[in-house]
Structures are given as C-alpha cells and as structure tokens.
Design a protein around this motif. Structure first.
Motif, PDB file in Angstrom:
ATOM      1  N   ARG A  24       0.836  -1.216   0.000  1.00  0.00           N
ATOM      2  CA  ARG A  24       0.000   0.000   0.000  1.00  0.00           C
ATOM      3  C   ARG A  24       0.865   1.258   0.000  1.00  0.00           C
ATOM      4  O   ARG A  24       0.590   2.206  -0.739  1.00  0.00           O
ATOM      5  N   THR A  25       1.902   1.235   0.820  1.00  0.00           N
ATOM      6  CA  THR A  25       2.800   2.396   0.896  1.00  0.00           C
ATOM      7  C   THR A  25       3.490   2.635  -0.438  1.00  0.00           C
ATOM      8  O   THR A  25       3.591   3.776  -0.909  1.00  0.00           O
ATOM      9  N   ARG A  26       3.957   1.568  -1.077  1.00  0.00           N
ATOM     10  CA  ARG A  26       4.608   1.709  -2.387  1.00  0.00           C
ATOM     11  C   ARG A  26       3.616   2.179  -3.443  1.00  0.00           C
ATOM     12  O   ARG A  26       3.966   2.983  -4.317  1.00  0.00           O
ATOM     13  N   ALA A  27       2.395   1.685  -3.383  1.00  0.00           N
ATOM     14  CA  ALA A  27       1.368   2.105  -4.345  1.00  0.00           C
ATOM     15  C   ALA A  27       1.072   3.599  -4.188  1.00  0.00           C
ATOM     16  O   ALA A  27       0.944   4.319  -5.181  1.00  0.00           O
ATOM     17  N   GLN A  28       0.984   4.045  -2.952  1.00  0.00           N
ATOM     18  CA  GLN A  28       0.730   5.470  -2.719  1.00  0.00           C
ATOM     19  C   GLN A  28       1.904   6.314  -3.198  1.00  0.00           C
ATOM     20  O   GLN A  28       1.701   7.377  -3.790  1.00  0.00           O
ATOM     21  N   ALA A  29       3.113   5.848  -2.954  1.00  0.00           N
ATOM     22  CA  ALA A  29       4.296   6.584  -3.427  1.00  0.00           C
ATOM     23  C   ALA A  29       4.328   6.612  -4.948  1.00  0.00           C
ATOM     24  O   ALA A  29       4.672   7.638  -5.552  1.00  0.00           O
ATOM     25  N   PHE A  30       3.968   5.504  -5.584  1.00  0.00           N
ATOM     26  CA  PHE A  30       3.921   5.448  -7.038  1.00  0.00           C
ATOM     27  C   PHE A  30       2.918   6.465  -7.576  1.00  0.00           C
ATOM     28  O   PHE A  30       3.209   7.223  -8.503  1.00  0.00           O
ATOM     29  N   CYS A  31       1.739   6.493  -6.985  1.00  0.00           N
ATOM     30  CA  CYS A  31       0.689   7.400  -7.447  1.00  0.00           C
ATOM     31  C   CYS A  31       1.025   8.862  -7.134  1.00  0.00           C
ATOM     32  O   CYS A  31       0.560   9.758  -7.850  1.00  0.00           O
ATOM     33  N   ALA A  32       1.820   9.086  -6.101  1.00  0.00           N
ATOM     34  CA  ALA A  32       2.225  10.454  -5.791  1.00  0.00           C
ATOM     35  C   ALA A  32       3.042  11.042  -6.938  1.00  0.00           C
ATOM     36  O   ALA A  32       3.047  12.261  -7.151  1.00  0.00           O
ATOM     37  N   LEU A  34       2.344  10.645  -9.967  1.00  0.00           N
ATOM     38  CA  LEU A  34       1.411  10.842 -11.086  1.00  0.00           C
ATOM     39  C   LEU A  34       0.336  11.862 -10.658  1.00  0.00           C
ATOM     40  O   LEU A  34      -0.819  11.516 -10.455  1.00  0.00           O
ATOM     41  N   PRO A  35       0.717  13.130 -10.562  1.00  0.00           N
ATOM     42  CA  PRO A  35      -0.187  14.139 -10.000  1.00  0.00           C
ATOM     43  C   PRO A  35      -1.419  14.411 -10.871  1.00  0.00           C
ATOM     44  O   PRO A  35      -2.386  14.987 -10.381  1.00  0.00           O
ATOM     45  N   TRP A  36      -1.425  14.015 -12.106  1.00  0.00           N
ATOM     46  CA  TRP A  36      -2.560  14.299 -12.990  1.00  0.00           C
ATOM     47  C   TRP A  36      -3.729  13.336 -12.784  1.00  0.00           C
ATOM     48  O   TRP A  36      -4.801  13.533 -13.333  1.00  0.00           O
ATOM     49  N   ASP A  39      -8.902  11.507  -8.228  1.00  0.00           N
ATOM     50  CA  ASP A  39      -9.000  10.645  -7.043  1.00  0.00           C
ATOM     51  C   ASP A  39      -9.495   9.241  -7.382  1.00  0.00           C
ATOM     52  O   ASP A  39      -8.906   8.265  -6.901  1.00  0.00           O
ATOM     53  N   PRO A  40     -10.539   9.096  -8.204  1.00  0.00           N
ATOM     54  CA  PRO A  40     -10.962   7.727  -8.560  1.00  0.00           C
ATOM     55  C   PRO A  40      -9.879   6.971  -9.344  1.00  0.00           C
ATOM     56  O   PRO A  40      -9.677   5.772  -9.129  1.00  0.00           O
ATOM     57  N   GLN A  41      -9.178   7.663 -10.225  1.00  0.00           N
ATOM     58  CA  GLN A  41      -8.095   7.016 -10.975  1.00  0.00           C
ATOM     59  C   GLN A  41      -6.967   6.594 -10.030  1.00  0.00           C
ATOM     60  O   GLN A  41      -6.404   5.508 -10.171  1.00  0.00           O
ATOM     61  N   ARG A  42      -6.653   7.474  -9.088  1.00  0.00           N
ATOM     62  CA  ARG A  42      -5.595   7.184  -8.121  1.00  0.00           C
ATOM     63  C   ARG A  42      -5.958   5.928  -7.313  1.00  0.00           C
ATOM     64  O   ARG A  42      -5.129   5.031  -7.135  1.00  0.00           O
ATOM     65  N   ARG A  43      -7.185   5.854  -6.840  1.00  0.00           N
ATOM     66  CA  ARG A  43      -7.630   4.667  -6.088  1.00  0.00           C
ATOM     67  C   ARG A  43      -7.539   3.407  -6.954  1.00  0.00           C
ATOM     68  O   ARG A  43      -7.119   2.356  -6.484  1.00  0.00           O
ATOM     69  N   GLU A  44      -7.944   3.523  -8.224  1.00  0.00           N
ATOM     70  CA  GLU A  44      -7.897   2.381  -9.135  1.00  0.00           C
ATOM     71  C   GLU A  44      -6.451   1.934  -9.376  1.00  0.00           C
ATOM     72  O   GLU A  44      -6.150   0.737  -9.347  1.00  0.00           O
TER      73      GLU A  44
END
Length: 111
Positions: A24-32, A34-36, A39-44
């Motif tokens: 989860r931590t790595r996924a959040q860092a990965f998505c961080a 990708l600022p564009w 929120d729904p895309q980030r969760r997906e």
C-alpha cells in the motif's frame, strides 16, 4: 507441536499483513508521482498496483515454501545418513576396543 504450528501461523499472518502494508505504501508513493490522476483514478491505480504486487509476492512465497520443503527433505536425509555413519563408527570402535581388551586379557591370563 501444536504451539509451534500456531506460532508459525500467527507469524505468517503478521508477515503477510506487513507485506500488504508495504505494498500500500509503495502504491501510494507510485501514485504520488502521477499528480494528474483524479481521485478515482488514483484509487484504481493503487488497487491494481497492490493486487499485482500481492499476486507476485504470493507466487514468490509459494516458490520459497516449495523449495524450503525440498531442502528440508534433503537435509533430513543427509542428517540420517551422517547419524548412521556416526553410530556405525562408534559401534565399530567399541567392538574393536572390546576385542583388544579381550585379547589383552587373554594374553595376560596365559602368562
């Protein structure tokens, strides 16, 4: 034996939960990075990343478990063979010493 198995299961559960947290931590860092993303895309993306990483981790752990079982079987066989050799050597030595003592005692009795 039951305690050992219970402890192993608890340890396995805790290790898997820690792996899920790391994922989860790595996924959040990965998505961080990708600022564009909305929120729904980030969760997906986070969900898919976590799912993929968990599948990879599970497959890896299963391979490790199979290899560990194979090594355990192999090492147990080697241990049994070494134990047999040690016992055989000890018994052979005991018989040799007993034979020498018998011969020495017989030699002393003849004189």
């Amino acid at each position: 034996m039951q305690w050992d198995q219970a402890i192993n299961e608890i340890e396995g559960f805790l290790l898997w939960e820690a792996e899920k947290d790391r994922t989860r931590t790595r996924a959040q860092a990965f998505c961080a990075g990708l600022p564009w993303l909305t929120d729904p895309q980030r969760r997906e993306v986070e969900w898919r990343y976590c799912q993929e990483q968990r599948d990879t981790s599970r497959a890896y752990l299963e391979r490790i478990a199979v290899r560990s079982a194979a090594l355990r079987t192999e090492y147990e066989g080697v241990y049994r063979a070494l134990r047999r050799r040690l016992i055989t050597g000890f018994l052979s030595g005991t018989v040799a010493v007993a034979a020498l003592v018998t011969v020495a005692a017989a030699g002393l009795a003849v004189r």
